[in-house]
Write a protein that holds these residues in place. Structure first.
Motif, short mmCIF file in Angstrom:
data_model
loop_
_atom_site.label_atom_id
_atom_site.label_comp_id
_atom_site.label_asym_id
_atom_site.label_seq_id
_atom_site.Cartn_x
_atom_site.Cartn_y
_atom_site.Cartn_z
N ASN A 100 -0.70 8.76 4.89
CA ASN A 100 -0.70 7.86 6.04
C ASN A 100 -0.09 6.51 5.70
OD1 ASN A 100 -1.73 9.69 7.81
ND2 ASN A 100 -3.86 9.03 7.59
N PHE A 101 -0.48 5.96 4.54
CA PHE A 101 0.10 4.67 4.14
C PHE A 101 1.61 4.82 3.92
CE2 PHE A 101 -4.22 3.30 2.70
CZ PHE A 101 -4.30 2.22 3.54
N GLN A 139 -3.90 -12.08 12.90
CA GLN A 139 -2.99 -11.26 12.12
C GLN A 139 -2.70 -11.93 10.77
OE1 GLN A 139 0.83 -10.59 13.77
NE2 GLN A 139 1.11 -8.65 12.70
N TYR A 140 -2.59 -11.07 9.74
CA TYR A 140 -2.31 -11.50 8.37
C TYR A 140 -3.43 -12.29 7.73
CZ TYR A 140 2.31 -10.08 9.76
OH TYR A 140 3.35 -9.35 10.23
N ARG A 157 7.73 3.99 8.36
CA ARG A 157 7.97 3.49 9.71
C ARG A 157 8.53 2.07 9.65
NH1 ARG A 157 4.56 4.95 13.95
NH2 ARG A 157 2.73 4.84 12.63
N ASP A 212 3.34 5.01 7.09
CA ASP A 212 3.37 3.69 7.71
C ASP A 212 4.49 2.84 7.09
OD1 ASP A 212 2.03 2.14 9.69
OD2 ASP A 212 1.39 0.81 8.06
N LYS A 250 8.29 -5.56 16.24
CA LYS A 250 7.14 -5.67 17.11
C LYS A 250 6.00 -6.41 16.42
CE LYS A 250 5.08 -1.96 18.63
NZ LYS A 250 4.99 -0.61 19.18
N SER A 251 5.82 -6.12 15.15
CA SER A 251 4.74 -6.81 14.47
C SER A 251 5.20 -8.17 13.95
CB SER A 251 4.18 -5.95 13.34
OG SER A 251 5.25 -5.55 12.50
N GLY A 252 6.40 -8.58 14.38
CA GLY A 252 6.82 -9.96 14.21
C GLY A 252 7.27 -10.32 12.81
N GLU A 253 7.73 -9.35 12.01
CA GLU A 253 8.11 -9.68 10.65
C GLU A 253 9.53 -10.21 10.58
OE1 GLU A 253 5.47 -6.78 7.85
OE2 GLU A 253 7.63 -6.85 7.56
N MET A 261 0.83 -1.20 0.00
CA MET A 261 0.00 0.00 0.00
C MET A 261 0.87 1.25 0.00
SD MET A 261 -3.01 -0.70 -0.43
CE MET A 261 -3.63 0.96 -0.30
N SER A 269 -8.00 8.87 7.68
CA SER A 269 -7.73 9.88 6.66
C SER A 269 -8.98 10.63 6.22
CB SER A 269 -7.11 9.22 5.43
OG SER A 269 -6.18 8.24 5.82
N VAL A 289 -4.63 12.26 1.94
CA VAL A 289 -4.31 12.00 3.35
C VAL A 289 -4.07 10.51 3.57
CG1 VAL A 289 -5.18 12.16 5.70
CG2 VAL A 289 -5.57 14.02 4.11
N ALA A 290 -4.92 9.69 2.95
CA ALA A 290 -4.72 8.25 3.10
C ALA A 290 -3.37 7.84 2.54
CB ALA A 290 -5.85 7.50 2.39
N LEU A 333 -9.32 12.94 0.91
CA LEU A 333 -9.28 11.58 1.45
C LEU A 333 -8.14 10.79 0.83
CD1 LEU A 333 -10.47 9.18 2.97
CD2 LEU A 333 -12.05 8.84 1.09
N PRO A 338 -11.83 13.18 5.92
CA PRO A 338 -12.23 14.48 6.44
C PRO A 338 -13.66 14.39 6.98
CG PRO A 338 -11.72 14.58 4.08
CD PRO A 338 -11.75 13.14 4.46
N PHE A 377 -7.38 2.69 8.20
CA PHE A 377 -6.55 3.75 7.61
C PHE A 377 -7.42 4.78 6.91
CE2 PHE A 377 -2.28 1.90 7.99
CZ PHE A 377 -1.60 3.09 8.16
#
Lengths: 389, 637
Positions: free
Chosen positions: A368-369, B440-441, A375, A372, A385-388, A41, B457, A364-365, A361, B459, B453
Motif C-alpha cells: 500500500n505504501f 496537513q504535514y 501514485r 501510494d 492535489k495535495s499541494g506539493e 515510507m 492493510s 500488505v502495508a 500485515l 487482516p 494505512f
C-alpha cells in the motif's frame, strides 16, 4: 480518479517541470525516481518488499542451510519453542514454522502479484476498448462493473471457492451454449437498431454492418465458451498440488479486474479527445495504432498505480479465503492457511497465529505504501492535489 | 430536457436505481443457482431431501417433478415458482399364504380381506376437513390446537400435517382413532379389481380353484388419480384326500414374484421377464400379454412399451409351457410422477406473498430458514423467564424486550454488529480525517495517516484472533466469543443488555478498525481538495469564524464524495462481517452463509446471499438519498 497522465507524456513533462539544475534535460525515469524518493515510507516499503521477495525466492536454499523441513510432519518435535535450528519453533504437526512462513510467503506473494497483473491486463484491455469505442461495449462493461461493485464480494468468493471447476466447466451442452450465443448476438443487433432509432448512437450503421457486428459478438462468445468449456482440461487443473493456488488466483482475477477497467476507461475517454490523438488520426493512424501507441502509454500511470495497490488487497483476499479453509489447501502452505491451523492452538501457542498475520500485515502495508509512492511519482495530478508542486 | 421540477427527477433517478437493483438481485439469484449446481455432491438434490415433510419413498417422484433431471435453469424456475407434489400409488402390505382345501368337484374358494393391508398414501384431507373432524370429536381440544404457534405459523400447504402433529402431541388416542377413520375413508375410495378370475366384494378378494397346487391370487388397485398397483396373495390349494404317492405332487408355479418397476427414461420401458420364469431353463415357454395391457412381449420374454403419459400402470401377462400349463403374472410400472394439482409445494417467490416457510428448510440446523434468520419471535414461542408470568405493564415491556434481545436471530445479530461498527468508524474516521487535513504535514497528520494505512492493510481476522487471544484468553476482560451467555434471560433485562454489550465490544472494534482507516483517508483527501477552494477563502475573508468555515463550508462539500464511498463500502463491510463472525463465533448471517456453503445447506446459502445482496442494495439506495440531502446542487440540476 481521472488520470491527468498527459502531463507525463514526455514532451509535456519537460515543459511542466521546474528549471533543471544542469543543462541536461531530466528524463521521465529520473523524474519518477525524484518524486518517488520523496515518499520515505514508500522507499522503506520497497526495500522491505525486495527483501521479502528475495527470501521467498531462496526458500529452498534457506531450508537446506537450516536443515529443517516445512512439509514433513514429525510428531516428536511438536510445538517447539524458539531455538535452533527451528528459529520460530514448530507447529502442531512438527513442521518448522520459519520455513513454512517463507514458503507461504512465496505462495501468498505470487498469488497476489500474478492475480494483480492478470487482472490489470484484462482490465486495461476491456477498459481501453470501452472508453475508446464507447457504445455497446462500454455500456455492457459498465453495467457489469456496477453490478459487481454492488455485490458482497467475499461471500460470492466463498461460493466460488467451494465450486468444483470440473463440474462447472466440464459438463455442458454445446448446443445450448450455441443457442445462448445466438440469442445474445440477435439482441446485440436489436440493441444497435434500437439505439440508432432512439438517436442515441451517433454512428448510423448500415444494415449489413449491424448484422456483422452481432455475428462477431456471437462468434466471440462461442469461442470463449469453447476455450473455457472444451479446450481447457479442468480435471487436470483441478488435480495436483497447486490446483488450489490456480483456482484461487482465477477467483481473485475474476473479481479484481473491474477497478482497473474503470480507470482505463476513464483515461481512454479523456485521452481520445486530446489534440495529440486528433493529430495522430489526421496523420492517418489506425484505431489500433492510436490505442496502442498513443493512448495506452499515457493511460499506463493509473493502471500501474492501481495494480500495485491491488496486490495488497489480493493478498488479503487470499489470506481471508485460506483462513476460512477455502483457499490454498495443505500441504501447500500460505499465510492464510497457517492462520487457519493456528487458531485451534491460540491458548497454548499464540505465537503460531501471530507470525503469519504479522507478515500479511507488513506485506500488505508495504504494497500500500509502495503503491501510494508510485501514485505520487507517476500520477502528478494527485501530487498537485495535495499541494506539493 | 424540459424542467419538470426537482422532485420528479429525484424520484425518477431513485426508481431507476431501485429497478436496477432488483434486476441485479434477480440475475444474482440465477447465477448463484447455476453455480450451486456445480458444487460437489449433487447439491440441488438437497433442496428436496432436506425438506422434513418429504417421504423417502417419494424422493424419486419428487426429483422428477422438481426437475432435478433437467438442466439447472429449469430447476431454477421450479425453485422459484414451486412444484406440485406427486400422486402416490396405493400400496398393499405383503400378505401371508392362504391355504385352501379342495372340496370334491366344486373346487376350493380362496378369500382374503385387504382391509388392514391396504394403504393409500395419496389420501389427504384439507386442514378445514380435519378441523371439522376434531371439532366434532372434542371442541375444547381444537381450541388448544388452534392457538398453538406452530399451527398459526404453518403455511397453507402443510397446515393439515401440522394440525395432525399437534393432535398426536395433545391426545394420542384421539389421533390414532382419527387416523384410523381417515385411512378407512381413504381405502374406501380405492377401486379394487380382481385379475385372472378373481372377484372382488368390497375389500374382500375371492377366487375359486379347481385343482391342487401353488397359485397366486392377483388383484389390481386403482387409486383416484388412476395409478394402478398390482399385488397378489400366494394361495396353496390342498387336495382332500391327499394325492397318492407318485401322482405328481403339487403343480409348481412357473413364475417368481416380479418387483414393481420404475422407468428411468421418461418414455421407453423394457424388462426381461425370463429371469423370473422358474421353468424357463428346462422347457420352452410362451409369453402371452393380456389384452388390456399396453406394450409388446416377444418370444424370449422381453417386454417393451413406450409410455406416453406419466402414471403407474399394471401389466398383466401369462406364461404357458409346453404342456399348456398357464401361470398368470403381473407387475406395475411407474412411468413418471403425476402431479397432484391440489397439493402445491410453494417456491421461493411466495416469500413475497408473505409465506415465510417458502424460504425453505435448513438441512444443517433442521429448522426452517425463516426461523434461523429472524429468531423465534415472541408470538411463536414465549421465552421462559424465571418467576411468575408478567403482570404489570412494566413487567410486560421488560419481558418483551428480554425476548427480543435474546432471540434476535441471525439477521438481528449481524445488524447489532454492523450498525454500531459503521457508526463507530464514522465517529472516529470523519473528525480525524478533517483534523489531519486541516493540520496537513503536522506530526498529527503523519501519525494518523500512518495508522490509517496500517488499518487498511490489517487482516481483519488476524486482528480479531490477536485481540481475542490478548483480551479474552490472557487478560480475561471479555468473553471469548458468542453473542450472549446461555440462560442469561433469567437474570432480568439489565443483565441481558450488559451481557450482550460485553460480548459485542471486541467484534465491533475489530470490524470497525479497517473502515476507520479507509474512511479516514477518503475524508482527508476530500477535505484537502476542498480547503484551497475559492469559496473557503471567501468565507474566511467575510470574517467568519474558523469553526464555521471548516464545519459549514468545507466539511459539507467534502462530505459529498465521501457519502458515495461509504455506500460502496457496505458490501465490503459485509465481507468483513463474515470473517469477524467466524473468529468470534458470532451467530450472524455471514457465519451462516459460510456454514451453509461448507455444509451444502443450499436453501440457506441462496437465501442468505440474496438477503446480503438486498441489504447492500438498500445501503446503496440510502446513499443515493443521502447524496441528495448533502448536495443541494443535485436537486437543482
Amino acid at each position: 480518479m481521472v488520470a491527468h497522465s498527459n502531463l507525463t507524456a514526455p514532451g509535456l513533462v519537460e515543459m511542466n517541470k521546474k528549471a533543471p539544475q544542469s543543462d541536461r534535460i531530466e528524463t521521465f525515469a529520473e523524474l519518477v525516481w525524484r518524486r518517488f524518493r520523496k515518499h520515505k515510507m514508500a522507499l522503506i516499503s520497497a526495500v522491505i518488499l525486495v527483501i521479502l521477495g528475495l527470501i521467498s525466492l531462496f526458500a529452498g536454499a534457506i531450508e537446506s542451510i537450516l536443515g529443517v523441513s516445512h512439509e514433513i510432519a514429525s510428531l516428536d518435535i511438536v510445538n517447539l519453542d524458539y531455538g535452533w535450528p527451528h528459529i520460530l519453533g514448530t507447529n502442531e504437526l512438527g513442521q518448522d514454522v520459519f520455513t513454512r512462513l517463507i514458503y507461504g510467503g512465496r505462495i501468498s506473494l505470487s498469488v497476489g502479484i500474478v492475480s494483480a497483473v492478470t487482472s490489470a491486463l484484462i482490465g486495461a484491455f476491456t477498459g481501453l476498448l470501452a472508453g475508446y469505442y464507447g457504445g455497446l461495449t462500454d455500456s455492457i462493461l459498465m453495467r457489469f462493473t456496477d453490478a459487481m461493485l454492488s455485490v458482497p464480494v467475499l461471500p460470492l468468493m466463498i461460493v466460488f471457492a467451494a465450486l468444483d471447476l470440473d463440474a462447472l466447466f466440464g459438463t455442458s451442452n454445446p448446443t445450448a451454449a450455441a443457442i445462448m450465443c445466438a440469442v445474445i448476438a440477435v439482441s446485440v443487433i436489436c440493441y444497435r437498431y434500437a439505439s440508432v432509432a432512439r438517436g442515441k448512437s451517433d454512428q448510423s450503421h448500415s444494415f449489413g454492418r449491424n448484422i456483422v457486428d452481432g455475428v462477431i459478438v456471437g462468434c466471440f462468445l462461442f469461442a470463449g465458451y469453447f476455450l473455457l468449456f472444451r479446450v481447457v482440461d479442468w480435471k487436470a487443473v483441478g488435480s495436483g498440488n497447486l490446483s488450489s493456488v490456480i483456482k484461487l488466483t482465477l477467483i481473485i482475477v475474476f473479481f479484481g479486474w473491474m477497478t482497473v477497467a474503470r480507470l482505463a476507461r476513464a483515461a481512454a475517454m479523456q485521452l481520445k479527445s486530446m489534440e495529440f490523438v486528433t493529430a495522430a488520426r489526421a496523420l492517418g493512424a489506425s484505431n489500433n495504432r492510436i490505442l496502442l501507441v498513443h493512448i495506452l502509454p499515457n493511460a499506463l500511470a493509473p493502471i500501474i498505480v492501481s495494480a500495485t495497490l491491488e496486490v495488497g488487497g489480493n493478498i488479503l483476499y487470499e489470506a481471508s479465503l485460506s483462513f476460512l479453509g477455502l483457499g490454498i489447501q495443505p500441504p501447500v502452505s500460505s499465510w492464510g492457511n497457517m492462520l487457519n491451523n493456528a487458531v485451534d492452538y491460540i491458548k497454548t501457542t499464540p505465537m503460531l497465529a501471530f507470525w503469519p498475520g504479522f507478515l500479511i500485515l507488513v506485506t500488505v502495508a508495504c504494497f500500500n505504501f509502495f503503491g501510494d509512492g508510485m501514485r505520487d511519482a507517476l500520477d502528478p495530478h494527485q501530487v498537485m492535489k495535495s499541494g506539493e508542486e | 430536457m424540459p424542467t419538470r421540477g426537482d422532485g420528479f427527477n429525484d424520484m425518477k433517478h431513485l426508481l431507476y436505481r431501485a429497478l436496477q437493483m432488483i434486476v441485479i438481485v434477480a440475475a444474482l439469484s440465477v447465477v448463484l443457482f447455476g453455480l450451486l449446481s456445480a458444487m460437489p455432491g449433487n447439491p440441488v438434490d438437497m433442496l428436496i431431501t432436506s425438506n422434513p415433510r418429504v417421504r423417502p419413498e417419494d424422493v424419486i417422484r419428487l426429483k422428477k417433478l422438481r426437475g432435478l433431471d433437467q438442466p439447472w435453469y429449469v430447476q431454477y424456475v421450479r425453485w422459484m415458482r414451486g412444484y406440485y407434489e406427486p400422486h402416490r400409488p396405493a400400496t398393499v402390505e405383503s400378505l401371508g399364504l392362504v391355504t385352501v382345501q379342495l372340496d370334491g368337484k366344486n373346487g376350493g374358494s380362496a378369500s382374503v380381506d385387504l382391509k388392514t393391508a391396504l394403504r393409500d398414501p395419496d389420501a389427504h384431507m384439507s386442514a378445514a376437513e380435519i378441523q371439522a373432524l376434531i371439532e366434532k370429536g372434542s371442541p375444547t381440544l381444537w381450541k388448544t390446537i388452534e392457538k398453538d404457534p406452530a399451527v398459526i405459523n404453518a403455511s397453507q400447504a402443510d397446515k393439515q400435517d401440522v394440525i395432525l402433529e399437534q393432535l398426536a402431541h395433545h391426545d394420542p388416542d384421539f389421533h390414532a382413532k382419527l387416523m384410523q377413520s381417515l385411512s378407512d375413508e381413504a381405502t374406501g375410495k380405492l377401486k379394487i379389481s380382481g385379475l385372472f378370475g378373481a372377484t372382488v366384494q368390497g375389500t374382500r378378494v375371492e377366487q375359486r380353484f379347481a385343482e391342487a397346487g401353488n397359485f397366486r391370487m392377483w388383484f389390481m388397485i386403482t387409486n383416484q388419480s388412476g395409478l394402478q398397483t398390482v399385488a397378489s396373495v400366494p394361495v396353496q390349494v390342498l387336495q382332500t384326500p391327499p394325492l397318492k404317492k407318485g401322482a405328481g405332487g403339487f403343480v409348481q408355479s412357473l413364475l417368481d414374484a416380479i418387483p414393481a418397476q420404475i422407468v428411468d427414461d421418461p418414455k421407453t420401458f423394457s424388462v426381461d421377464l425370463a429371469p423370473y420364469v422358474l421353468a424357463g431353463k428346462e422347457m420352452p415357454v410362451r409369453y402371452v400379454l393380456d389384452k388390456e395391457s399396453p406394450g409388446k412381449i416377444d418370444a424370449t420374454g422381453h417386454y417393451t412399451h413406450e409410455f406416453a403419459k406419466p402414471g403407474q400402470t399394471a401389466i398383466r401377462f401369462s406364461v404357458v409351457d409346453a404342456q399348456n400349463r398357464v401361470t398368470h403374472g403381473a407387475f406395475s410400472v411407474e412411468h413418471g410422477p403425476v402431479p397432484d394439482k391440489t397439493r402445491f409445494n410453494r417456491g421461493f417467490i411466495y416469500v413475497f406473498t408473505g409465506d415465510k416457510s417458502a424460504m425453505g428448510f435448513s438441512s444443517n440446523y433442521k429448522r426452517p430458514v425463516w426461523e434461523l434468520l429472524a429468531g423465534t419471535d415472541e408470538s411463536s414461542s414465549p421465552v421462559i423467564v424465571a418467576g411468575a408470568a408478567p403482570q404489570t405493564f412494566l413487567e410486560k415491556v421488560q419481558h418483551y424486550l428480554i425476548s427480543m434481545f435474546t432471540q434476535s436471530g441471525r439477521v438481528g445479530n449481524t445488524l447489532q454488529l454492523m450498525v454500531p461498527a459503521i457508526l463507530l468508524s464514522l465517529l472516529i474516521a470523519l473528525p480525524l480525517g478533517v483534523l489531519s487535513a486541516y493540520k496537513q504535514y503536522s506530526w498529527l497528520d503523519y501519525i494518523v495517516n500512518f495508522l490509517a494505512f496500517l488499518g487498511i492493510s490489517l487482516p481483519v481476522f488476524w486482528f480479531g484472533i490477536m485481540v481475542m487471544a490478548l483480551f479474552a484468553e490472557q487478560l480475561q476482560w471479555f468473553p471469548a466469543g458468542g453473542v450472549q451467555t446461555p440462560g442469561i434471560q433469567e437474570d432480568g433485562l439489565w443483565a441481558v443488555v450488559a451481557d450482550r454489550f460485553e460480548h459485542a465490544i471486541l467484534p465491533t472494534l475489530v470490524l470497525s478498525i479497517a473502515y476507520i482507516g479507509r474512511w479516514l483517508r477518503y475524508m482527508r483527501a476530500s477535505m484537502l481538495e476542498v480547503l484551497p477552494a475559492d469559496y473557503i477563502r471567501t468565507a474566511r475573508a467575510k470574517g467568519l469564524s474558523e469553526k464555521v468555515v471548516i464545519l459549514k463550508h468545507a466539511l459539507r462539500n467534502a462530505l459529498i464524495p465521501v457519502v458515495t464511498i461509504l455506500a460502496l463500502s457496505v458490501p465490503a463491510l459485509f465481507g468483513g462481517a463474515v470473517l469477524t463472525e467466524t473468529v468470534f463465533s458470532w451467530p450472524g448471517i455471514g457465519r451462516l452463509e459460510y456454514d451453509a456453503v461448507m455444509n451444502s445447506d443450499y436453501y440457506v446459502a441462496i437465501v442468505v446471499f440474496l438477503i446480503a445482496a438486498v441489504l447492500v442494495m438498500i445501503g446503496n439506495l440510502l446513499a443515493d438519498l443521502l447524496y441528495v440531502v448533502v448536495d443541494p446542487r443535485i436537486r437543482t440540476k
